[in-house]
Design an enzyme around this catalytic site. Structure first.
Site, mmCIF file in Angstrom:
data_model
loop_
_atom_site.group_PDB
_atom_site.id
_atom_site.type_symbol
_atom_site.label_atom_id
_atom_site.label_comp_id
_atom_site.label_asym_id
_atom_site.label_seq_id
_atom_site.Cartn_x
_atom_site.Cartn_y
_atom_site.Cartn_z
ATOM 1 N N THR A 73 0.962 -1.289 -0.138
ATOM 2 C CA THR A 73 -0.051 -0.013 0.250
ATOM 3 C C THR A 73 0.556 0.993 -0.217
ATOM 4 O OG1 THR A 73 -1.811 -0.971 1.030
ATOM 5 C CG2 THR A 73 -1.784 1.084 1.416
ATOM 6 N N GLN A 184 1.030 -10.697 -6.481
ATOM 7 C CA GLN A 184 0.280 -12.154 -6.392
ATOM 8 C C GLN A 184 0.686 -13.294 -6.776
ATOM 9 O OE1 GLN A 184 -1.615 -13.466 -3.752
ATOM 10 N NE2 GLN A 184 -2.304 -12.000 -2.626
ATOM 11 N N CYS A 331 -8.246 -6.854 3.161
ATOM 12 C CA CYS A 331 -7.223 -6.048 3.683
ATOM 13 C C CYS A 331 -8.368 -4.740 3.629
ATOM 14 C CB CYS A 331 -6.112 -5.085 2.315
ATOM 15 S SG CYS A 331 -5.167 -6.428 1.747
#
Length: 388
Positions: A73, A184, A331
Site C-alpha cells: 500500500t 500475487q 485488506c
C-alpha cells in the site's frame, strides 16, 4: 498451524517461512544502525544490502533499484503520484489509467486526485481490455502531462494473469509510464521487470512467506523516480526516509530467495492439488462457478461461487468446519462486501464468491478435508437460493 485447522488463505498472507524466521532471528542479534559507519553499522548495512540483492533477483532487477517500504500500500502511494523527476528535470503525470480489477490500494489513485483516475474495463474472463486501453490513451491530452497505466500481473481474488507486457507496450507507445502490482505473482510465476516492460513493480513480503509490514517498490532504472512520499533522513537514497525496518527487510530477502527455489516444481505440485480440489467441487456441486478456470491463472488460486450461498455466510460456515479461506481481498479490516472484481467481470455483485488459496505447505489431507466441508456446506443450501 493450529490443530484441526486447515489454512487455505495464502493470498491474504503466507505463514512465515523457516528461512525468513531464521534470517530475522540472526538480524535481531545485530545491534548496529545500517546508517552508522562503525563496524556494527556496517554489519547491519551488509545484511540489508544482501536482502536488497535477494529481492532484486526475485524480479530480475538491479539491487540499487529496490526501495524498501512498509508494504504494497505504501509502495502504491509512493509511485502513484503526479510528481516525478527524470534526472533533475520535473515530470508531470496528469492521469492514471487503472484496470477495473486492481487492488483498492491502486484503484484509490494514490496521490493523484480521484478525478484524474480512469478505469480500464475487463472482459467476462476478467482480463483487461487492451483495445479499450489503446482507445483511452489515444485520447489522452499529452499537453497536460504524461499518462500512467497500472495493471496487476495476477489478480488477488481470481488469480487470473493479466497481459502486462502488452499493456506496457501500449502505455509506452503513448509516452506513458507502466506500474505493475506483482504482489500475487512473485513466487507463483516467473517475474522479470524487463520482460514485462514495466517501469515499476510493487511487492509485498508477507505474500511470499516473509514478515508482515515490509514491501518494496522496484524501478527499472534510477533516472525516473517519483517524488518521495516520506522525507527526512534520506535513507533508501532519499526515496524513503526513516530508519529501515531492518529485521523485517532481512526476512523479506530470505523469503524472496526461497521463493525462487524449485519454482516450477513447487507450483506444479500446487496446481495438482488445486485441480483435484476443483474436480471434487464440481462433483459435489455441479452448479458451482469457478471464476477464471478457462484462462491462465496462478496455480494456487480458486475463486468460486456456490449459487445460493452468500460470501459472509460461506466464510463463516467453512471457518466453523476448521477451514480458513476468504471472501476475496483481506485488506479491508475484516469487512466482507461486494466484490468489485466480479462486478468488473459482468457478474451480479451480490452473487458472492469465496477464495481458496493454497501454498507450499498445503497437503492432500487439507484438500480432502476441504472437499468434505464443501460437500456439507453445498448440501445445506435451500432450494430458494438462500443459504441455510
Amino acid at each position: 498451524m493450529a490443530p484441526n485447522r486447515t489454512y487455505l488463505d495464502w493470498n491474504a498472507t503466507a505463514p512465515l517461512s523457516a528461512p525468513a524466521r531464521a534470517a530475522m532471528l540472526d538480524a535481531l542479534r545485530l545491534p548496529g544502525n545500517a546508517s552508522s559507519v562503525h563496524g556494527e553499522g556496517r554489519a547491519a548495512r551488509g545484511a540489508l544490502e544482501t536482502a536488497r540483492r535477494q529481492v532484486a533477483a526475485l524480479v530480475g532487477a538491479e539491487a540499487p533499484h529496490v526501495t524498501f517500504v512498509s508494504g504494497a500500500t505504501e509502495a502504491a502511494n509512493h509511485v502513484l503520484t503526479p510528481e516525478f523527476r527524470m534526472g533533475r528535470a520535473p515530470l508531470t503525470v496528469s492521469r492514471l489509467y487503472v484496470s477495473a480489477i486492481e487492488h483498492p490500494a491502486i484503484r484509490e489513485g494514490g496521490r493523484l486526485d480521484p478525478e484524474r483516475v480512469t478505469e480500464v474495463p475487463v472482459n467476462r474472463d476478467g482480463i483487461v481490455d487492451l483495445a479499450a486501453l489503446e482507445n483511452l490513451l489515444a485520447g489522452h491530452d499529452r499537453s497536460a502531462g504524461l499518462p500512467m497505466v497500472a495493471v496487476m500481473l495476477a489478480n488477488n481474488e481470481t488469480g487470473i494473469i493479466q497481459p502486462v507486457a502488452e499493456a506496457a507496450a501500449i502505455a509506452h507507445a503513448h509516452g506513458g509510464l507502466m506500474v505493475v502490482d506483482a504482489v500475487q505473482a512473485v513466487g507463483r510465476v516467473p517475474v522479470d521487470i524487463n520482460a514485462l516492460d514495466a517501469d515499476f513493480l510493487i511487492l509485498s513480503s508477507h505474500k511470499i512467506g516473509g514478515p508482515k509490514g515490509v514491501g518494496a517498490l522496484v524501478s527499472r532504472g534510477e533516472v525516473l523516480m517519483p517524488k518521495p512520499l516520506i522525507r527526512g533522513g534520506g535513507q533508501e537514497k532519499g526515496h524513503r526516509s526513516g530508519t529501515e525496518n531492518f529485521h523485517a527487510i532481512v526476512g523479506f530477502g530470505a523469503a524472496a530467495a526461497a521463493a525462487l527455489e524449485n519454482l516450477e516444481e513447487r507450483n506444479a505440485a500446487i496446481a495438482g492439488l488445486r485441480d483435484r480440489l476443483e474436480a471434487g467441487m464440481r462433483q459435489a456441486a455441479p452448479d458451482a462457478i469457478i471464476h477464471g478456470e478457462t484462462v491462465p491463472r496462478v496455480a494456487n488460486t480458486c475463486f468460486f461461487t456456490l449459487p445460493g450461498l452468500k460470501s459472509e455466510t460461506g466464510q463463516i460456515a467453512f471457518d466453523l468446519e476448521g477451514i480458513a479461506l476468504s471472501a476475496g481481498s483481506a485488506c479491508s479490516s475484516g469487512k466482507v462486501g461486494e466484490s468489485h472484481v466480479l462486478s468488473a467481470m459482468g457478474y451480479d455483485p451480490n452473487l458472492g464468491a469465496l477464495r481458496i488459496s493454497l501454498g507450499p505447505d498445503t497437503t492432500d489431507e487439507d484438500i480432502s478435508r476441504t472437499l468434505a466441508a464443501f460437500a456439507k456446506i453445498a448440501g445445506r443450501r435451500r432450494p430458494t437460493g438462500e443459504a441455510a
